[in-house]
Design a protein around this motif. Structure first.
Motif, PDB file in Angstrom:
ATOM      1  N   ASN A 108     -16.743   9.040 -37.424  1.00 51.80           N
ATOM      2  CA  ASN A 108     -16.722   9.455 -38.828  1.00 51.80           C
ATOM      3  C   ASN A 108     -17.443   8.483 -39.744  1.00 51.80           C
ATOM      4  O   ASN A 108     -17.677   8.779 -40.919  1.00 51.80           O
ATOM      5  CB  ASN A 108     -15.280   9.594 -39.305  1.00 51.80           C
ATOM      6  N   SER A 126     -12.125   5.805 -47.649  1.00 53.93           N
ATOM      7  CA  SER A 126     -12.952   6.996 -47.778  1.00 53.93           C
ATOM      8  C   SER A 126     -12.890   7.854 -46.524  1.00 53.93           C
ATOM      9  O   SER A 126     -12.696   9.071 -46.583  1.00 53.93           O
ATOM     10  CB  SER A 126     -14.404   6.588 -48.070  1.00 53.93           C
ATOM     11  N   GLN A 129      -9.725   9.717 -45.984  1.00 55.77           N
ATOM     12  CA  GLN A 129      -9.593  10.885 -46.849  1.00 55.77           C
ATOM     13  C   GLN A 129     -10.469  12.050 -46.400  1.00 55.77           C
ATOM     14  O   GLN A 129     -10.475  13.107 -47.007  1.00 55.77           O
ATOM     15  CB  GLN A 129      -9.945  10.511 -48.288  1.00 55.77           C
ATOM     16  N   TYR A 131     -13.975  11.786 -45.623  1.00 53.47           N
ATOM     17  CA  TYR A 131     -15.395  11.657 -45.906  1.00 53.47           C
ATOM     18  C   TYR A 131     -16.103  10.881 -44.801  1.00 53.47           C
ATOM     19  O   TYR A 131     -15.484  10.112 -44.060  1.00 53.47           O
ATOM     20  CB  TYR A 131     -15.625  10.933 -47.242  1.00 53.47           C
ATOM     21  N   VAL A 222     -21.531  18.420 -52.221  1.00 55.34           N
ATOM     22  CA  VAL A 222     -21.206  17.390 -51.230  1.00 55.34           C
ATOM     23  C   VAL A 222     -20.425  16.288 -51.936  1.00 55.34           C
ATOM     24  O   VAL A 222     -20.396  16.214 -53.162  1.00 55.34           O
ATOM     25  CB  VAL A 222     -22.471  16.799 -50.571  1.00 55.34           C
ATOM     26  N   ASP A 223     -19.810  15.413 -51.127  1.00 56.62           N
ATOM     27  CA  ASP A 223     -18.915  14.412 -51.692  1.00 56.62           C
ATOM     28  C   ASP A 223     -19.532  13.037 -51.861  1.00 56.62           C
ATOM     29  O   ASP A 223     -18.992  12.199 -52.571  1.00 56.62           O
ATOM     30  CB  ASP A 223     -17.661  14.284 -50.814  1.00 56.62           C
ATOM     31  N   ASP A 224     -20.636  12.763 -51.167  1.00 55.43           N
ATOM     32  CA  ASP A 224     -21.251  11.451 -51.309  1.00 55.43           C
ATOM     33  C   ASP A 224     -22.756  11.546 -51.099  1.00 55.43           C
ATOM     34  O   ASP A 224     -23.282  12.555 -50.616  1.00 55.43           O
ATOM     35  CB  ASP A 224     -20.640  10.430 -50.343  1.00 55.43           C
ATOM     36  N   GLN A 227     -24.254  12.345 -47.509  1.00 51.80           N
ATOM     37  CA  GLN A 227     -24.270  13.757 -47.155  1.00 51.80           C
ATOM     38  C   GLN A 227     -25.392  14.487 -47.884  1.00 51.80           C
ATOM     39  O   GLN A 227     -26.051  15.364 -47.315  1.00 51.80           O
ATOM     40  CB  GLN A 227     -22.927  14.395 -47.507  1.00 51.80           C
TER      41      GLN A 227
END
Length: 240
Positions: A108, A126, A129, A131, A222-224, A227
């Protein structure tokens, strides 16, 4: 090993590295955080599977080079047997081949051992959670490797790339496109540039860059930024 009683919401961390002194130092750092607890230590990949079979950590910090069974092999088996356990590779190697292989096996995140303690702690939170997290130092190498890869559609034909003069086309189409400036920021992000470097390149403030990055992430859903960059290159939104 006996697991200490954890406070509610604590992140249970397993350290996997064949160097005991490194594990001890890392353990002291993580146990200083109110929301983290190191519940075990392992020196090779075989021990990891045995430990996780009896105790369920939330996050495993895994070295690559270990005796008996290396971190890549252990990661693959761990993710197959315990898919809910998050795996972060913590390595000295910044070569993109290591990054791709470990991510392909189910990791991950991928971090380097020389990173600052605060960044490591934030990365663990992170990943816990849900990500993905890749060390900024290896992102540039990862991008170069992605650029060399050929992405095809389901029929096996080359994906058609429609690009504007900034080198970016947002997948949302005309209903919700990136602005020209957002497209420029995304392109520079894909080159591995930090917010400060982007600000200097575009002659704008770092705060403005942060605002553009936030807008790009929102529009791309997207979250970051990692990505966003990976998706932009994978689907041809950034010129290769």
């Amino acid at each position: 090993m006996d697991i200490r009683e954890l406070g509610q919401g604590s992140i249970k961390v397993l350290l996997v590295d064949d160097h005991q002194l490194f594990r001890e130092g890392l353990k002291r750092i993580l146990n200083m955080e109110d929301d983290m607890e190191v519940i075990g230590e392992c020196g090779d990949g075989i021990q990891v599977l045995e430990f996780c079979n009896e105790n369920k950590p939330d996050v495993v910090l895994m070295d690559i080079n270990m005796p008996v069974e290396n971190g890549v092999e252990a990661t693959e088996k761990l993710r197959e047997l315990f898919p809910d356990i998050k795996v972060i590779i913590l390595s000295i190697h910044d070569d993109e081949s290591y990054v791709f292989e470990t991510l392909r096996k189910g990791a991950n995140g991928y971090l380097l051992k020389d990173m600052e303690a605060e960044s490591l702690i934030n990365a663990i939170r992170s990943v816990n959670q849900g990500y993905a997290f890749i060390h900024p130092k290896v992102t540039g190498n990862l991008i170069q490797q992605l650029r060399r890869m050929t992405f095809v559609n389901e029929a096996g034909a080359m994906r058609e790339r429609v690009l504007n003069d900034t080198g970016v086309k947002f997948v949302g189409g005309d209903d919700n496109p990136l602005t020209r400036r957002e497209a420029e920021v995304l392109r520079l992000m894909s080159e591995g540039k930090s917010n400060k470097m982007i600000a200097e390149h575009l002659f704008i403030s770092e705060k403005t860059v942060k605002n553009h990055v936030s807008s790009v992430l929102q529009k791309m859903e997207v979250d970051d930024r990692t990505q966003a960059v990976i998706n932009a290159i994978k689907y041809g939104w950034v010129r290769l």
